[in-house]
Design an enzyme around this catalytic site. Sequence first.
Site, PDB file in Angstrom:
ATOM      1  N   GLY A 137      33.738  40.032  -6.283  1.00  0.00           N
ATOM      2  CA  GLY A 137      34.219  38.719  -5.885  1.00  0.00           C
ATOM      3  C   GLY A 137      33.223  37.970  -5.019  1.00  0.00           C
ATOM      4  O   GLY A 137      32.022  37.923  -5.295  1.00  0.00           O
ATOM      5  N   CYS A 138      33.741  37.395  -3.934  1.00  0.00           N
ATOM      6  CA  CYS A 138      32.910  36.571  -3.055  1.00  0.00           C
ATOM      7  C   CYS A 138      31.853  37.384  -2.308  1.00  0.00           C
ATOM      8  O   CYS A 138      30.873  36.823  -1.818  1.00  0.00           O
ATOM      9  CB  CYS A 138      33.790  35.843  -2.054  1.00  0.00           C
ATOM     10  SG  CYS A 138      34.934  34.666  -2.810  1.00  0.00           S
ATOM     11  N   ALA A 139      32.045  38.690  -2.202  1.00  0.00           N
ATOM     12  CA  ALA A 139      31.052  39.538  -1.528  1.00  0.00           C
ATOM     13  C   ALA A 139      29.835  39.807  -2.396  1.00  0.00           C
ATOM     14  O   ALA A 139      28.831  40.335  -1.913  1.00  0.00           O
ATOM     15  CB  ALA A 139      31.686  40.863  -1.121  1.00  0.00           C
ATOM     16  N   ALA A 140      29.909  39.462  -3.687  1.00  0.00           N
ATOM     17  CA  ALA A 140      28.861  39.854  -4.623  1.00  0.00           C
ATOM     18  C   ALA A 140      27.520  39.188  -4.348  1.00  0.00           C
ATOM     19  O   ALA A 140      26.471  39.755  -4.659  1.00  0.00           O
ATOM     20  CB  ALA A 140      29.311  39.562  -6.056  1.00  0.00           C
ATOM     21  N   PHE A 333      31.547  38.170   2.148  1.00  0.00           N
ATOM     22  CA  PHE A 333      32.827  38.844   2.366  1.00  0.00           C
ATOM     23  C   PHE A 333      33.689  38.692   1.119  1.00  0.00           C
ATOM     24  O   PHE A 333      33.735  37.624   0.509  1.00  0.00           O
ATOM     25  CB  PHE A 333      33.558  38.232   3.567  1.00  0.00           C
ATOM     26  CG  PHE A 333      32.704  38.072   4.791  1.00  0.00           C
ATOM     27  CD1 PHE A 333      32.059  39.163   5.352  1.00  0.00           C
ATOM     28  CD2 PHE A 333      32.529  36.823   5.373  1.00  0.00           C
ATOM     29  CE1 PHE A 333      31.267  39.017   6.478  1.00  0.00           C
ATOM     30  CE2 PHE A 333      31.738  36.664   6.499  1.00  0.00           C
ATOM     31  CZ  PHE A 333      31.096  37.764   7.053  1.00  0.00           C
TER      32      PHE A 333
END
Length: 366
Positions: A137-140, A333
């Site tokens: 997700g956004c942590a990628a 994150f």
Amino acid sequence: MATLCRPSIAVPEHVLTVEDTLELARTMHADHPQLGLALRLIANTGVQTRHLVQPIEETLKHPGFEARNKVYEAEAKRRVPQVVYGALDHAGLGVRDIDLIVYVSCTGFMMPSMTAWLINTLGFRPETRQLPIAQLGCAAGGAAVNRAHDFCLAYPDANVLIVACEFCSLCYQPTDLGVGSLLSNGLFGDAVAAAVVRGQGGTGVRLERNGSHLVPDTEDWISYAVRGTGFHFLLDKRVPTTMKMLAPALRTLASQHDWDMAGLDFHIVHAGGPRILDDLCHFLGVAPEMYRYSRATLTERGNIASCVVFDALERLFADGGAAEAARGVIAGFGPGITAEISLGSWSTARGTVGGQARRAEQAGVA
């Protein structure tokens, strides 16, 4: 040490303002029992504009998962090459200088991965290694930087291309009417980004240390339910509180590097929402001004998932970069709840050959 060079960013041409979003919510959900709460939450995101791969009329339709994924693949192939060439040019490299492509996305699916299409279509060497990352997700975005750093530590002369492609609007589900879903509909935007990590040379963030931290027992706070209609995004109301749990991980990594997180010169962090940035200021003892690039990304483009850290970093570059040896952090994150963190210092290298000229040389025309 490996250097993260200037990213290249592109956003689609279809623009949705916060006023448009609020009016759509009022019109489509007039009888929703928590409409007032949803409207307040959307207004408080700080998002003013977002960019969509389709006009809003098409976005609001749901032709089925298969049709949505076909749009994802077609739009990715149409929009990714321009940011790849831009990132290579910023790094002073050509396609045949790349040893690994890291591709991150959580809003569509392809197999073979987009990495295979890029190698076949844009002229990368057949030996180029591939690392698709689909479920962070956004942590990628932060994870991609860290895996590129790891690769360059193992192979010091290598160069890594990172590509992030997020069409969050393709995950819109008209039947998901929870407040969390309505908030998500007003928060996320679409973008593509690319950046190069050079094993040697380059101007940008000289990567020095990276780390990851997962908060135990938070797996269901951010998640996808995969159903016949596609990806259904689930956002728990506790997500805005996660920085209290993740801020210590940032401080710990900095202390292991003999740095003080509160004393760093630049912060490039994922902008999931204003509460995330406000809490980081509080728990890390950082001035709000340090998050101006992340806030600008959130305001102008919304939460663009794994692309956020690259968009915010590009804004630092556009602002003239940082002073030589200035110290900073890059952090993404996402689901897990997971933090992917990099520490590095600003470094300027001179005399690099531009990517366009390098590609011409490789093609035998210069």
